[in-house]
Design an enzyme around this catalytic site. Structure first.
Site, mmCIF file in Angstrom:
data_model
loop_
_atom_site.group_PDB
_atom_site.id
_atom_site.type_symbol
_atom_site.label_atom_id
_atom_site.label_comp_id
_atom_site.label_asym_id
_atom_site.label_seq_id
_atom_site.Cartn_x
_atom_site.Cartn_y
_atom_site.Cartn_z
ATOM 1 N N ASP A 483 36.006 -65.057 93.493
ATOM 2 C CA ASP A 483 37.226 -64.442 94.017
ATOM 3 C C ASP A 483 36.962 -63.060 94.582
ATOM 4 O OD1 ASP A 483 39.222 -66.403 93.324
ATOM 5 O OD2 ASP A 483 38.839 -65.902 91.240
HETATM 6 C C1 BGC Z 1 39.027 -60.349 88.909
HETATM 7 C C2 BGC Z 1 38.202 -61.560 89.093
HETATM 8 C C3 BGC Z 1 39.058 -62.773 89.037
HETATM 9 C C4 BGC Z 1 40.208 -62.632 90.003
HETATM 10 C C5 BGC Z 1 41.151 -63.794 89.967
HETATM 11 C C6 BGC Z 1 40.103 -60.329 89.954
HETATM 12 O O1 BGC Z 1 40.845 -59.196 89.877
HETATM 13 O O2 BGC Z 1 38.224 -59.239 89.017
HETATM 14 O O3 BGC Z 1 37.208 -61.666 88.145
HETATM 15 O O4 BGC Z 1 38.278 -63.869 89.372
HETATM 16 O O5 BGC Z 1 40.908 -61.454 89.799
HETATM 17 O O6 BGC Z 1 41.837 -63.871 88.792
HETATM 18 C C1 NOJ Z 2 37.628 -65.677 87.372
HETATM 19 C C2 NOJ Z 2 38.473 -66.698 88.024
HETATM 20 O O1 NOJ Z 2 39.405 -67.166 87.140
HETATM 21 C C3 NOJ Z 2 37.627 -67.803 88.580
HETATM 22 O O2 NOJ Z 2 38.400 -68.687 89.287
HETATM 23 C C4 NOJ Z 2 36.580 -67.196 89.465
HETATM 24 O O3 NOJ Z 2 35.866 -68.215 89.985
HETATM 25 C C5 NOJ Z 2 35.747 -66.179 88.778
HETATM 26 N N1 NOJ Z 2 36.614 -65.209 88.263
HETATM 27 C C6 NOJ Z 2 34.721 -65.538 89.660
HETATM 28 O O4 NOJ Z 2 35.254 -64.625 90.520
#
Ligand code: BGC
Ligand code: NOJ
Length: 817
Positions: A483
Site C-alpha cells: 500500500d
Molecule cells: C500503513 C500501511 C498499510 C496501509 C493500509 C498505511 O497507512 O502504513 O502499512 O498497509 O495504511 O492499511
Molecule cells: C498492511 C495492509 O493491510 C496490507 O494489505 C498491505 O499489503 C500491507 N500493509 C503492506 O503495505
C-alpha cells in the site's frame, strides 16, 4: 528473557508478570460479539462492527498505556485497602499473578494478602454477551469482608463519534437500572434498537452509572473514589459519560470460595417492541437471557462448549514434527490467529483502533487462505460479501464496513492487485471444500448489475489485462500489495493520505509484483475453468499467464533478482541501477509462486528462481527474518510515496515485513530447498523468538506485521501484532509447502519439502469429510516419492479422495534427502 511460557496441553500462553513490554492481548468471541482483552484486563467489546457498534471505551495512545477495560476492584473492608486483581488499573503490588490467554478466553489469577482472585473472561458461542466469572477464595486464617466493584465505561456506539463529538455526546447519554442490571441505552429513544446490559449475579450494595460519580472528579481508574471510600452512590447518568459499576459485599470464612458472575452484553429488540412504557426499554426478551447466564451452571456449560468448539476446529489439522515451535504454532496459535484475522480482518488490535478501516478486500481474501479449513461456511459467505464490493469493471473497494457490507468510500479503490486476490481466496475455498456451486451464485456489483461468482472471477482477471503498461506489465494504479509504494501519488502536502491521493497517473507505472500475482491467479482460474468444463476459458487464461511470464522474464528481471516496478517516468524500481531500494522482496516470492523462472539447470539451480533466492539470502536475510528491501531509503522519494516516508528499518521501508517472508519459504520449497524454507520459517516464528521477548516485545504466540529491520536502531523489535496477513501465509507456507499437506481441486496432495535434519513427521487432516492419518518418512532406497494408502502403493503425491466419514492411512515415502 521471557514473560511467561506456553502451556501446549491446555492451548494457553501463560504470562507470569503483568508488566509485559506492551499489552499482550487476546480476543474474546467467535462470531458476532467480540472483544480484545489484555493480560491486565484492558480492552473493549463490540458487536459485529468495532466502529459502529462499540460497547465500551478504550483509549489508545494514552498514559499509562492500556487504559480502559473490564475492571474489577477488590477492597478489604476491614482496612480500606483496595487493589486490582488484574494488576491494572491500580497497579498495586500483588503477591502472585498469572494470566492465561487461551482459545477465545482469558483468565487472570492473582493473590493479595490471602485473598485469591481468578477471573475468567469469555463469550459463550452463539451469544451476544461476555461473561466475567470472578472466583474469590479466602486463604486467611480469619474471616474476610471484601467489597467487589466492577467497572466499564460505555461507548456511545459509534466509536469515532464517541471520541470526537462532545457537543452532542455530553447530552445524549442515558441509562436504566432495573433489578440491579445496568442498561446503557443512549440513542435508544430514537433510531437505535439496541442497548447494552451489565449484570451481576449477586445482590448489589449499590451501583454507579455516571462515570465521575464512580471515579470522582479528576481521578483515574487507578483511584476510583467509590472504591476508596467503600461505596457507590447509585448515580444515574444524564448525559456526560455513562458508566457501569456494581458494588457487591462478600463475607468469606477462612477457606471459603465465592463465585460472582458479571455479564456485559448487547441486545437488539424488534423495532415495534422497543418500549415497555414511554422511554423505557422492553426487557421481555433480554431478561431470560440475563437470568440464564447469571447461573453458574450455564456459565460452566458455556465455557465447556467454547472449549469443545475449539477442540473440534483445531482437530482439522494436527501435526507432530521434530520441532516444538512448529507443532504449537500449526496446532494451536497460528491456526487461532488465522481465525482471528478472518473475523477481524485488520480492524482491531492494540495497533488498530477499530474505527479507521473496516475489512480489507485484499486482506480478507488472504485471510481465507489460512482459515477456510476452519470455517468453510463463513468463508463462503465472506467470498460473496467481498465480491459484492466489486465494480462491474472487476475493480474493488479497498475496504468495506463489516456491518453494512458496503465499500468504504473514504479509501476508494484503484489498488490494482485487489481483484486478483479474490481469485486466490475462491480457489482456496474450492480446493478445501470442492463446493463448485459457489461459482453459480449471482452476486451484485457495487455500482450496477450482477454476475455469477464465475463472472466476478473472470472480471477480476480481466481487470489486470485491461490495464497493461508500456512493458506489457500490469499498471500499478494507486498501489499494489504494498500500500505504501505509491508511484502515482507525488504527495508534497503534509498530512495528505498516501492511500487516497493520486496526483498524477500517466498510465506508465507498472508492477512486477502484480505480474507475478497475475500469473498465479490466471493459472488458478484456468484450473477452475477447466473443472467447470470451460476449456476455451482455461486455454485463454493459461495463454495470458504464459504471456505475462514471458513479459516478466523480458522486462521484469534485473539480472540477479526480479525488478519491483517501473515508476511514473518508466524508470526501474528495485534494480541494481537504483542507489537505494535496489532489491525488494515482494516480487521475488510472488513471481516464483506464479511459476515464473522455475525452470533452469538441474533441480532448479541456475534458474531465475534459484538466482533470486541467492540474492535474497545475500542481501535481505537477517537473523530476525527477511527484510522488505535494501538498501533502505534514507530520504523521502516523492516518486515512490509512503514507503520512503518511514525511517529506515521500519514498516515498509526495509523492516522484516513478515507477511512477505512465507512467499520466500514457498519459493524455496518449490525449488526443493527444505532447509532454506524451514530456516526462514523459524526466523520469524514467534514461538521460536520467545526467548528474546525483551527484544521482540510483542506477544510470542502470534505473528506481528513487522520486525524492525537491520537499519533500525531497534532491530528485532516487533510491532503491529495479531492482525496481519502473515498469519494466513505462514500457515500456508508451513502446512502446505514445507509439511506439504496441500488441498487441490482434485484432492489432497501430500508433498513435503522437509529440512534435511527431519527424518519424519506425522499428521492427521480432515478433508472433505474424511480423515487422513499421515505418516511421512524418508527411505534410503526410494528413487522418487510415493504413497502407500491403506496398504496400497500409489505413485506420485496425490492422495485418492476418500468417501466422507472414512479414515485413510497414508504413508508418504520420500527419497533420502
Ligand atoms: C500503513 C500501511 C498499510 C496501509 C493500509 C498505511 O497507512 O502504513 O502499512 O498497509 O495504511 O492499511
Ligand atoms: C498492511 C495492509 O493491510 C496490507 O494489505 C498491505 O499489503 C500491507 N500493509 C503492506 O503495505
Amino acid at each position: 528473557m521471557r514473560y511467561g511460557h506456553f502451556d501446549d496441553h491446555r492451548r494457553e500462553y501463560v504470562i507470569t508478570r503483568p508488566d509485559t513490554p506492551v499489552p499482550w492481548i487476546n480476543y474474546l468471541g467467535t462470531d458476532g460479539f467480540f472483544g480484545i482483552v489484555s493480560n491486565t484486563a484492558g480492552g473493549y467489546s463490540w458487536h459485529r462492527d468495532a466502529r459502529l457498534r462499540r460497547l465500551t471505551r478504550y483509549r489508545y495512545n494514552n498514559v499509562p498505556s492500556d487504559t480502559g477495560g473490564r475492571y474489577l476492584y477488590l477492597r478489604d473492608d476491614s482496612t480500606g485497602e483496595y487493589w486490582s486483581p488484574s494488576w491494572q488499573p491500580t497497579r498495586t503490588a500483588l503477591d502472585s499473578y498469572e494470566c492465561r490467554h487461551g482459545m477465545s478466553y482469558t483468565t487472570i489469577d492473582s493473590a493479595k494478602d490471602g485473598i485469591l482472585a481468578r477471573t475468567l473472561y469469555f463469550v459463550p458461542p452463539g451469544e451476544t454477551l461476555e461473561v466475567w466469572r470472578l472466583t474469590l477464595t479466602n486463604e486467611r486464617a480469619e474471616p474476610a469482608e471484601i467489597s467487589v466493584f466492577s467497572s466499564v465505561e460505555f461507548a456511545l456506539w459509534d466509536a469515532q463519534d464517541d471520541a470526537t463529538n462532545y457537543q452532542r455526546n455530553y447530552s445524549t447519554g442515558e441509562v436504566e437500572v432495573e433489578n440491579g442490571v445496568i442498561y446503557h441505552k443512549t440513542e435508544y429513544r430514537e433510531r437505535r434498537d439496541h442497548f447494552a446490559f451489565f449484570a451481576c449475579s449477586e445482590p448489589l450494595a449499590g451501583f454507579d452509572t455516571q462515570r465521575e460519580a464512580f471515579l470522582g472528579s479528576y481521578r483515574g481508574f487507578d483511584r476510583p473514589l467509590a472504591v476508596e471510600r467503600g461505596h457507590t452512590s447509585d448515580s444515574i447518568a444524564h448525559g456526560w459519560s455513562p458508566h457501569g459499576a456494581h458494588h457487591v459485599r462478600i463475607a468469606l470464612e477462612p477457606g471459603a470460595t465465592k463465585e460472582v458472575i458479571f455479564l456485559l452484553g448487547y441486545w437488539e429488540n424488534p423495532r415495534d417492541a422497543k418500549f415497555a412504557a414511554p422511554g423505557i426499554i422492553n426487557k421481555t426478551l433480554v431478561k431470560p437471557v440475563i437470568e440464564r447466564w447469571l447461573r453458574p451452571e450455564t456459565v460452566s456449560a458455556g465455557f465447556a462448549s467454547l472449549n469443545a468448539h475449539w477442540a473440534d476446529l483445531l482437530d482439522v489439522l494436527r501435526v507432530e514434527t521434530p520441532d516444538d515451535d512448529t507443532n504449537r504454532m500449526v496446532n494451536i496459535w497460528n491456526a487461532y490467529q488465522c481465525l482471528v484475522t478472518f473475523n477481524m480482518s485488520r480492524s482491531v488490535s492494540s495497533f488498530e483502533t477499530g474505527v479507521s478501516r473496516g475489512m480489507g478486500f485484499r486482506d480478507s481474501c488472504q485471510d481465507l487462505l489460512g482459515s477456510v479449513q476452519l470455517a468453510p461456511k463463513r468463508g463462503r459467505q465472506r467470498i460473496l460479501d467481498l465480491a459484492s464490493t466489486q465494480f462491474e469493471s472487476g475493480g474493488a473497494y479497498h475496504q468495506y464496513q463489516p456491518l453494512t457490507k458496503t465499500g468504504n468510500d473514504a479509501i476508494g479503490s484503484g489498488f490494482n492487485d485487489d481483484p486478483l486476490w479474490l481469485v486466490l481466496g475462491v480457489a482456496a475455498y474450492l480446493k478445501e471444500t470442492g463446493d463448485f456451486s459457489i461459482l453459480d451464485e449471482v452476486v451484485p456489483f457495487s455500482d450496477s448489475g450482477a454476475a455469477s461468482m464465475y463472472g466476478h472471477l473472470e472480471r477480476s482477471v480481466r481487470y489486470t489485462l485491461d490495464r497493461i503498461g508500456p512493458h506489457g506489465l500490469p499498471l500499478i494504479g494507486r498501489a499494489d500489495w504494498n500500500d505504501c509504494l505509491n508511484l502515482n501519488c507525488f504527495s508534497v502536502t503534509p498530512g495528505e493520505s498516501f492511500q487516497t491521493t493520486q496526483n498524477i497517473d500517466g498510465g506508465v507505472a507498472e508492477s512486477v509484483f502484480i505480474a507475478g500475482l497475475f500469473t498465479l491467479a490466471a493459472k488458478e482460474f484456468a484450473a477452475i475453468a477447466e473443472r467447470c468444463g470451460k476449456l476455451d476459458d482455461a486455454d485463454s487464461y493459461r495463454a495470458s499467464a504464459e504471456k505475462m511470464s514471458a513479459m516478466v522474464a523480458e522486462h521484469g528481471w534485473d539480472g540477479e533478482w526480479f525488478l519491483r516496478a517501473y515508476d511514473h517516468y518508466g524508470n526501474p524500481v528495485g534494480s541494481a541501477r537504483n542507489a537505494e531500494g535496489k532489491i525488494f522482496v515482494e516480487p521475488q516470492g510472488m513471481c516464483v509462486m506464479g511459476g515464473i523462472g522455475l525452470n533452469g539447470g538441474g533441480n532448479g539451480s541456475g534458474s531465475l528462481a534459484a538466482r533470486m533466492l541467492t540474492s535474497v539470502q545475500e542481501r535481505l536475510a537477517t537473523p530476525h527474518g527477511i527484510m522488505l528491501l535494501q538498501p533502505a531509503f534514507t530520504y523521502y522519494h516523492v516518486e515512490l510515496g509512503e514507503i520512503s516516508s518511514y525511517p529506515p528499518g521500519y514498516k515498509e521501508n526495509a523492516s522484516v515485513f513478515c507477511h512477505t517472508n512465507p512467499w520466500l519459504m514457498i519459493a524455496a520449497a518449490m525449488l526443493g530447498d527444505g532447509d532454506t524454507a524451514f530456516d526462514y520459517y523459524r526466523r520469524i516464528n514467534p514461538s521460536a523468538r520467545e526467548e528474546i521477548s525483551e527484544t521482540h516485545r510483542c506477544e510470542p504466540y502470534v505473528y506481528a506485521q513487522m520486525i524492525a529491520g537491520r537499519d533500525a536502531p531497534t532491530h528485532g523489535e516487533a510491532k503491529n501484532s495479531w492482525l496481519t496477513g502473515t498469519a494466513a501465509w505462514n500457515f500456508v507456507a508451513i502446512t502446505q509447502w514445507i509439511l506439504g499437506i496441500r488441498p487441490e481441486l482434485t484432492g489432497l496432495r501430500v508433498e513435503p519439502v522437509l529440512p534435511s535434519s527431519w527424518p519424519s513427521y506425522t499428521a492427521t487432516r480432515q478433508f472433505r469429510g474424511a480423515r487422513y492419518e499421515i505418516t511421512v518418512r524418508r527411505e534410503s532406497g526410494a528413487a522418487t516419492s510415493y504413497l502407500v494408502v491403506d496398504g496400497q502403493r500409489v505413485e506420485g503425491t496425490l492422495v485418492p479422495l476418500m468417501p466422507a466419514g472414512e479414515t485413510a492411512r497414508v504413508e508418504v515415502i520420500l527419497p533420502e534427502g
